[in-house]
Design a protein around this motif. Structure first.
Motif, PDB file in Angstrom:
ATOM      1  N   PHE A 222      17.268  15.167 -96.826  1.00  0.00           N
ATOM      2  CA  PHE A 222      18.005  16.124 -97.739  1.00  0.00           C
ATOM      3  C   PHE A 222      17.925  17.616 -96.659  1.00  0.00           C
ATOM      4  O   PHE A 222      19.216  18.024 -96.381  1.00  0.00           O
ATOM      5  CB  PHE A 222      17.461  16.366 -98.861  1.00  0.00           C
ATOM      6  N   GLU A 223      16.843  17.930 -95.753  1.00  0.00           N
ATOM      7  CA  GLU A 223      16.645  18.835 -95.092  1.00  0.00           C
ATOM      8  C   GLU A 223      17.710  18.692 -93.878  1.00  0.00           C
ATOM      9  O   GLU A 223      18.188  19.558 -93.393  1.00  0.00           O
ATOM     10  CB  GLU A 223      15.442  18.982 -94.423  1.00  0.00           C
ATOM     11  N   LYS A 224      18.120  17.311 -93.449  1.00  0.00           N
ATOM     12  CA  LYS A 224      18.919  17.273 -92.292  1.00  0.00           C
ATOM     13  C   LYS A 224      20.465  17.434 -92.705  1.00  0.00           C
ATOM     14  O   LYS A 224      21.258  18.205 -92.116  1.00  0.00           O
ATOM     15  CB  LYS A 224      18.807  15.968 -91.862  1.00  0.00           C
ATOM     16  N   LEU A 225      20.769  17.255 -93.928  1.00  0.00           N
ATOM     17  CA  LEU A 225      22.153  17.480 -94.344  1.00  0.00           C
ATOM     18  C   LEU A 225      22.295  18.978 -94.419  1.00  0.00           C
ATOM     19  O   LEU A 225      23.512  19.345 -94.030  1.00  0.00           O
ATOM     20  CB  LEU A 225      22.101  16.553 -95.626  1.00  0.00           C
ATOM     21  N   PHE A 226      21.403  19.828 -95.018  1.00  0.00           N
ATOM     22  CA  PHE A 226      21.832  21.143 -95.070  1.00  0.00           C
ATOM     23  C   PHE A 226      21.241  21.953 -93.846  1.00  0.00           C
ATOM     24  O   PHE A 226      21.754  23.320 -93.809  1.00  0.00           O
ATOM     25  CB  PHE A 226      21.180  21.697 -96.533  1.00  0.00           C
ATOM     26  N   LYS A 227      20.687  21.155 -93.000  1.00  0.00           N
ATOM     27  CA  LYS A 227      20.414  22.036 -91.745  1.00  0.00           C
ATOM     28  C   LYS A 227      19.315  23.339 -92.139  1.00  0.00           C
ATOM     29  O   LYS A 227      19.425  24.369 -91.421  1.00  0.00           O
ATOM     30  CB  LYS A 227      21.406  22.492 -90.763  1.00  0.00           C
ATOM     31  N   LYS A 228      18.701  23.087 -93.150  1.00  0.00           N
ATOM     32  CA  LYS A 228      17.544  24.241 -93.541  1.00  0.00           C
ATOM     33  C   LYS A 228      16.397  23.572 -93.882  1.00  0.00           C
ATOM     34  O   LYS A 228      16.185  22.265 -94.599  1.00  0.00           O
ATOM     35  CB  LYS A 228      18.230  24.543 -94.944  1.00  0.00           C
ATOM     36  N   LYS A 229      15.300  24.540 -93.728  1.00  0.00           N
ATOM     37  CA  LYS A 229      14.218  23.956 -94.017  1.00  0.00           C
ATOM     38  C   LYS A 229      13.921  24.540 -95.618  1.00  0.00           C
ATOM     39  O   LYS A 229      13.870  25.916 -95.705  1.00  0.00           O
ATOM     40  CB  LYS A 229      12.791  24.716 -93.286  1.00  0.00           C
ATOM     41  N   ILE A 230      13.504  23.821 -96.375  1.00  0.00           N
ATOM     42  CA  ILE A 230      13.509  24.104 -97.665  1.00  0.00           C
ATOM     43  C   ILE A 230      11.906  24.858 -98.040  1.00  0.00           C
ATOM     44  O   ILE A 230      12.006  25.858 -98.441  1.00  0.00           O
ATOM     45  CB  ILE A 230      13.475  22.823 -98.667  1.00  0.00           C
ATOM     46  N   GLN A 231      10.945  24.122 -97.686  1.00  0.00           N
ATOM     47  CA  GLN A 231       9.603  24.632 -98.113  1.00  0.00           C
ATOM     48  C   GLN A 231       8.609  23.612 -97.545  1.00  0.00           C
ATOM     49  O   GLN A 231       8.854  22.558 -97.789  1.00  0.00           O
ATOM     50  CB  GLN A 231       9.457  24.949 -99.508  1.00  0.00           C
ATOM     51  N   LYS A 232       7.618  23.972 -97.012  1.00  0.00           N
ATOM     52  CA  LYS A 232       6.561  23.087 -96.369  1.00  0.00           C
ATOM     53  C   LYS A 232       5.612  22.787 -97.517  1.00  0.00           C
ATOM     54  O   LYS A 232       5.539  23.702 -98.404  1.00  0.00           O
ATOM     55  CB  LYS A 232       6.102  23.840 -95.085  1.00  0.00           C
ATOM     56  N   GLY A 233       4.858  21.689 -97.270  1.00  0.00           N
ATOM     57  CA  GLY A 233       4.059  21.271 -98.227  1.00  0.00           C
ATOM     58  C   GLY A 233       4.367  20.282 -99.240  1.00  0.00           C
ATOM     59  O   GLY A 233       5.279  19.960 -99.359  1.00  0.00           O
ATOM     60  N   LYS A 234       3.313  19.459 -99.448  1.00  0.00           N
ATOM     61  CA  LYS A 234       3.464  18.172-100.295  1.00  0.00           C
ATOM     62  C   LYS A 234       3.922  18.288-101.681  1.00  0.00           C
ATOM     63  O   LYS A 234       4.545  17.836-102.408  1.00  0.00           O
ATOM     64  CB  LYS A 234       2.496  17.273-100.264  1.00  0.00           C
ATOM     65  N   LYS A 235       3.472  19.765-102.249  1.00  0.00           N
ATOM     66  CA  LYS A 235       3.616  19.988-103.498  1.00  0.00           C
ATOM     67  C   LYS A 235       5.087  20.418-103.784  1.00  0.00           C
ATOM     68  O   LYS A 235       5.600  20.133-104.973  1.00  0.00           O
ATOM     69  CB  LYS A 235       2.817  21.387-104.058  1.00  0.00           C
ATOM     70  N   THR A 236       5.728  20.811-102.869  1.00  0.00           N
ATOM     71  CA  THR A 236       7.365  21.038-103.098  1.00  0.00           C
ATOM     72  C   THR A 236       8.109  19.554-102.864  1.00  0.00           C
ATOM     73  O   THR A 236       9.438  19.713-102.538  1.00  0.00           O
ATOM     74  CB  THR A 236       7.911  22.074-102.318  1.00  0.00           C
ATOM     75  N   LEU A 237       7.763  18.405-102.540  1.00  0.00           N
ATOM     76  CA  LEU A 237       8.314  17.205-102.286  1.00  0.00           C
ATOM     77  C   LEU A 237       9.634  17.015-103.104  1.00  0.00           C
ATOM     78  O   LEU A 237      10.405  16.668-102.744  1.00  0.00           O
ATOM     79  CB  LEU A 237       7.382  16.065-102.318  1.00  0.00           C
ATOM     80  N   TYR A 238       9.153  17.218-104.560  1.00  0.00           N
ATOM     81  CA  TYR A 238      10.339  16.732-105.597  1.00  0.00           C
ATOM     82  C   TYR A 238      10.879  17.983-106.100  1.00  0.00           C
ATOM     83  O   TYR A 238      11.124  18.152-107.356  1.00  0.00           O
ATOM     84  CB  TYR A 238       9.785  16.077-106.579  1.00  0.00           C
ATOM     85  N   SER A 239      10.923  19.009-105.389  1.00  0.00           N
ATOM     86  CA  SER A 239      11.264  20.457-106.136  1.00  0.00           C
ATOM     87  C   SER A 239      13.053  20.436-106.057  1.00  0.00           C
ATOM     88  O   SER A 239      13.379  21.484-106.682  1.00  0.00           O
ATOM     89  CB  SER A 239      10.621  21.611-105.501  1.00  0.00           C
ATOM     90  N   ILE A 240      13.759  19.559-105.538  1.00  0.00           N
ATOM     91  CA  ILE A 240      15.037  19.852-105.367  1.00  0.00           C
ATOM     92  C   ILE A 240      15.712  18.787-106.461  1.00  0.00           C
ATOM     93  O   ILE A 240      15.377  17.564-106.232  1.00  0.00           O
ATOM     94  CB  ILE A 240      15.710  19.359-104.005  1.00  0.00           C
ATOM     95  N   SER A 241      16.649  19.333-107.259  1.00  0.00           N
ATOM     96  CA  SER A 241      17.189  18.616-108.129  1.00  0.00           C
ATOM     97  C   SER A 241      18.652  18.631-108.280  1.00  0.00           C
ATOM     98  O   SER A 241      19.119  19.570-108.011  1.00  0.00           O
ATOM     99  CB  SER A 241      16.580  18.957-109.776  1.00  0.00           C
ATOM    100  N   ILE A 242      19.466  17.666-108.525  1.00  0.00           N
ATOM    101  CA  ILE A 242      20.617  17.578-108.812  1.00  0.00           C
ATOM    102  C   ILE A 242      21.035  17.698-110.387  1.00  0.00           C
ATOM    103  O   ILE A 242      20.208  17.080-111.114  1.00  0.00           O
ATOM    104  CB  ILE A 242      21.514  16.475-108.277  1.00  0.00           C
ATOM    105  N   ILE A 243      21.789  18.665-110.577  1.00  0.00           N
ATOM    106  CA  ILE A 243      22.153  18.756-112.246  1.00  0.00           C
ATOM    107  C   ILE A 243      23.316  18.179-112.574  1.00  0.00           C
ATOM    108  O   ILE A 243      24.228  18.158-111.971  1.00  0.00           O
ATOM    109  CB  ILE A 243      22.449  20.284-112.516  1.00  0.00           C
ATOM    110  N   ILE A 244      23.375  17.336-113.473  1.00  0.00           N
ATOM    111  CA  ILE A 244      24.259  16.567-114.460  1.00  0.00           C
ATOM    112  C   ILE A 244      24.451  17.210-115.702  1.00  0.00           C
ATOM    113  O   ILE A 244      23.621  17.883-116.447  1.00  0.00           O
ATOM    114  CB  ILE A 244      23.961  15.111-114.300  1.00  0.00           C
ATOM    115  N   PHE A 245      25.814  17.013-116.332  1.00  0.00           N
ATOM    116  CA  PHE A 245      26.224  17.469-117.448  1.00  0.00           C
ATOM    117  C   PHE A 245      26.331  16.233-118.352  1.00  0.00           C
ATOM    118  O   PHE A 245      27.331  15.283-118.015  1.00  0.00           O
ATOM    119  CB  PHE A 245      27.407  18.385-117.101  1.00  0.00           C
TER     120      PHE A 245
END
Length: 945
Positions: A222-245
């Protein structure tokens, strides 16, 4: 005075003022039956050009309702009109005898008598119930005055019809349009069966819409796709969510993927220390709904690059993929949709491409079957406790929720929400492009009344999925298929086997299929095949009946299976009209009808659809008992049936008033020909008085318009014309003008016989005009008018002895139109003077008209008979320029002024006219010279009036 009365031809008739329809109609029906009226009509017309109306079969369950009455009466009006126009127009009534509505009635009535799982016993009860219902409905339809071939009524349970349905199915199998598939189909928990599109109604439903979080698994990708560093550390491993309706959170247990549109752009947004994915255009909508103040966009990416990323299910410990589907839009929600191939058609199609199959964990009653997940196992999907919501809350997966109103599919029988449920079903491939194009071409060839029916059919056909023809019920025509246990394919000799089964069913009925095993039909490798126990959709059954042998009862050389007319309620665009069209297009490459008429639903005075469940239904039986069937028939014709049709007691009272106007007109006409024998007293047209020739010409003109409106199926305009003719042309004009002639002239005078001839012709015409609608009243009147041994009015054609008034004669329709326009202006003045109590009767009047040369020439042409036009005793004509200021000035006719004075002459006690001298006769009674001449039959013959 007694002698004077005897010298008058006062009206008399045995035609009663009081209709007493509810009693009289029954006697007329008995007479029709005794005289075999329907049979004799068709025996007489059999060699004529034909008109075939194919009856749409009503369900044989329960009493007929007001919608049934509208439908059958409209058909009866059309057929009676066609027969009177010289057509051979048979009517074979049909009944749908299979299907869920009948099953439900039987289950309710015989609940204690039905042994569990005893299908044979249940079918027997259904069969008996249907036959009983057909007989009851038949009686109700006959009571409405419907002329039909009741003895040869067509029932879908008849063995020949069952065999026909199997044969039609075999033809469709042979052409390769039948297949079986595990896919989502509308399912009703109450019906315990799949439903076709035709059985679905979309209604507004209140639902909770919820925005749910699916956490992304592959953090590095996911970081490669957005070419952004999201946040370091294992605690944030699942902090990115896709929202469905979703508005159907109950489908989450069967969610197997997340679908996004490959061509849309998706943003990742940061809110505090968490990250969310949402479609670019919809991001602001979501933020605004949640009232979040601080957020920022981290980046965006095209949807197709997110394919195959995995997300964690919100409450199952499993990962599901992100898949691509163009059906996902940017108009609502988040641009991401959870995929449940069990419970969504578009979901199923999207998942098919990724080889994701339905899980089938919701049973036919709506309960989850998930033994490994005890919190949901045996819980109904619509449970009140909202267990799904609780699971989402416990796992902190709800981003936002709200309540919305939206369109949701409901079962049209139970008015209950239905679901999509993946089950193995049989389908007709109506999505085939070539077939759809052929059907669309056929739709264009059909005359649709109203014309919006064409676009409705086209739209429904373009948008419909493949037709699900299988049902998981007991009472119906079997689908006699055998499928291979391993491959699931149909037996290679399916068509031959079906033809064999159809022959047996034609002799023994479909019970032979249910009672037999596969070895009876398959001689080889029977153990390799499973016997199908589904039944056919009743729409397939009724949609096949246009190819029945019902034509053989009636039509010579009628083998093309195309009816001149289908006529049903507007809901049948999706039902019988569509099923008949699809089946005919596949098997015959043509539409089964040349024209289609639809009528609206019956609504009450508040605009509500008549419904037993709402207890706002007015029963046709109650209307007949109180008012008579003719009032019900008149109400049907009086309204514009192409829209929804309103009914109430107030409206029926209004209809009854209109009926009385027609009836009283007929009665008055009869009362003036009590001594008239048409074979002796008829006056030839050229020898009739000009006023009588005028009314005959008007009658001819009305008849042409009435026949035209009948031909165009505009029955409300027919009624308008008839009421207008009775009220204005007759009541306010002609009948008023001939009263003096009818009552005071010698009974054998040519003048009187002339008007009686006109009246006789009017009755001959008027009774025919009303006969398709007011059938009982027309028959009653005809029995009064006809000569001995003459047949029913329904054995007659339109009256042809009436002739138009020639245009090239001086006293043509234009002349009379001018005369009566002047008369209308004079009548206004007379009515004012009556209101002022200056006069009580128009015969008291000396009428003075101030006119120009043109009007003078026009009025003077009537000579001494002019006063009879205005029903006054004396009239004077003066120059327009000499009119006093006090004269009434006409606003509608130029150069016409009017003065009304009281006559200073003597009133004749016999004719009530005022004249210079009266002559003494017997008993010291003085009457006018004209009356003496009339009594002695020495009065000079009139020309006009």
């Amino acid at each position: 005075m007694k002698n004077i009365k005897k010298s008058l031809n006062l009206p008399k008739t045995t035609f009663p003022m009081k209709a007493n329809l509810s009693t009289k109609e029954i006697k007329i029906l008995q007479n029709w039956e005794q005289n075999k009226l329907y049979y004799n009509i068709h025996l007489k017309n059999k060699k004529n050009k034909y008109f075939f109306l194919h009856d749409g079969p009503p369900y044989a369950n329960g009493d007929i309702h007001i919608g049934h009455a509208v439908n059958k009466i409209l058909k009866d009006i059309i057929l009676k009109f066609k027969r009177m126009s010289g057509f051979y127009a048979p009517y074979v009534p049909c009944w749908d005898c299979h299907g869920l509505p009948i099953e439900q009635k039987v289950e309710k009535i015989f609940a204690q008598k039905i042994t569990i799982n005893n299908a044979t016993q249940f079918r027997e009860l259904c069969h008996k119930y249907v036959l009983k219902q057909v007989q009851q409905q038949k009686k109700d339809f006959i009571r409405l005055g419907i002329l039909a071939d009741w003895e040869n009524a067509n029932l879908t349970i008849e063995y020949k019809n069952q065999a026909n349905t199997i044969n039609i199915l075999a033809k469709i199998v042979k052409k390769g349009y039948i297949y079986r598939d595990l896919r989502p189909i509308h399912w009703c928990f109450q019906c315990q069966s799949s439903l076709a599109e035709a059985e679905i109604e979309h209604k507004i439903k209140n639902s909770i819409s919820v925005y749910i979080l699916f956490k992304i698994k592959n953090y590095n990708l996911f970081e490669k796709l957005f070419k952004k560093k999201i946040q370091k550390g294992k605690k944030t491993l699942y902090s990115i969510s896709i929202i469905i309706f979703t508005t159907t959170p109950w489908t989450l247990p069967t969610c197997q993927a997340i679908a996004i549109n490959p061509n849309l752009y998706y943003q990742i947004i940061q809110i505090k220390k968490k990250y969310y994915i949402c479609e670019k255009k919809l991001t602001k909508n979501i933020i605004n709904k949640t009232n979040i103040q601080k957020w920022k966009i981290i980046g965006s990416v095209k949807g197709k690059k997110l394919e195959n990323l995995e997300c964690l299910h919100p409450f199952f410990n499993i990962y599901i993929p992100i898949i691509l589907s163009k059906h996902v839009s940017d108009t609502l929600g988040t641009g991401a949709v959870h995929m449940s191939p069990d419970h969504g058609y578009e979901d199923f199609i999207a998942c098919q491409k990724y080889k994701i199959k339905p899980m089938q964990i919701v049973n036919s009653y709506g309960f989850y079957n998930i033994p490994v997940f005890k919190k949901l196992n045996k819980i109904h999907i619509f449970n009140k406790e909202n267990i799904i919501f609780q699971l989402l809350r416990d796992n902190k997966k709800i981003f936002f929720s709200e309540t919305i109103n939206h369109s949701y599919p409901h079962c049209w029988r139970h008015n209950k929400p239905v679901i999509f449920r993946a089950t193995p079903q049989w389908f007709i491939k109506t999505s085939d492009k070539l077939l759809k194009n052929n059907i669309l071409k056929e739709i264009k060839k059909v005359l649709w009344i109203p014309n919006w029916g064409e676009n409705k059919m086209k739209t429904m056909l373009k948008n419909r999925p493949d037709w699900c023809i299988s049902r998981q019920r007991t009472w119906g025509i079997p689908i006699p298929f055998f499928i291979h246990k391993k491959t699931g394919k149909l037996h290679p000799d399916t068509v031959l086997i079906m033809n064999k089964i159809a022959k047996k069913i034609q002799i023994h009925g479909s019970q032979i299929w249910w009672e037999s095993n596969k070895h009876k039909w398959l001689k080889k490798n029977a153990d390799m095949y499973d016997k199908i126990n589904d039944v056919l959709d009743v729409w397939f059954e009724s949609g096949s009946n246009h190819q029945l042998k019902i034509y053989k009862y009636n039509l010579i050389n009628k083998f093309n299976y195309v009816a001149d007319l289908y006529l049903e309620g507007s809901d049948q665009h999706r039902g019988w009209f569509m099923s008949s069209l699809i089946i005919s297009a596949i098997t015959k490459k043509q539409a089964p009808y040349l024209s289609v008429i639809t009528h609206g639903f019956v609504i009450n005075k508040n605009g509500q659809k008549m419904s037993k469940s709402l207890e706002n239904n007015i029963k046709p039986q109650d209307i007949i008992q109180k008012w008579g069937a003719d009032i019900l028939r008149l109400w049907v014709a009086y309204t514009n049936y192409t829209n929804d049709i309103s009914i109430s007691n107030d409206m029926l009272q209004q209809i009854s008033d209109n009926y009385r106007r027609i009836r009283n007109t007929i009665r008055f006409l009869f009362s003036n020909i009590f001594d008239f024998k048409n074979k002796i007293h008829i006056i030839k047209n050229k020898k009739m008085l000009l006023l009588d020739r005028w009314i005959v010409g008007v009658t001819y003109k009305y008849q042409k318009k009435i026949i035209k409106n009948y031909s165009n199926y505009n029955f409300h305009k027919v009624i308008q014309k008839i009421i207008n003719f009775c009220s204005i042309e007759l009541g306010s004009c002609y009948l008023e003008l001939i009263k003096d002639r009818q009552y005071t002239m010698h009974k054998k005078s040519i003048d009187r016989r002339s008007s009686q001839t006109a009246i006789f012709y009017i009755l001959q015409s008027l009774i025919r005009w009303i006969s398709p609608i007011l059938s009982f009243t027309a028959e009653e009147a005809w029995n009064q008018l006809k000569e001995k041994n003459e047949a029913s009015i329904f054995m007659k054609k339109w009256f042809k002895k009436i002739k138009p008034l020639p245009e090239n004669i001086p006293y043509n329709l234009i002349f009379w139109k001018k005369i009566f326009s002047i008369r209308n202006e004079v009548n206004k003045c007379i009515e004012k003077e009556k209101e002022n109590k200056y006069i009580h009767n128009s015969l008291e009047i000396l009428l003075i008209l101030y006119i120009d040369k043109e009007l003078f020439k026009l009025l003077l042409s009537l000579n001494n008979e002019l006063k009879f036009i205005f029903l006054v005793s004396e009239i004077q004509l003066h120059r327009y320029s000499t009119a006093p200021k006090s004269a009434y000035n006409s606003c509608y006719i130029k150069h016409l002024k009017i003065i009304i004075k009281k006559s200073n002459k003597t009133k004749c006690p016999r004719c009530w006219n005022y004249s210079k001298k009266n002559t003494l006769i017997n008993n010291n009674i003085q009457i006018c010279y004209r009356c003496i001449a009339n009594i002695n039959n020495t009065e000079k013959k009139h020309i006009f009036l």
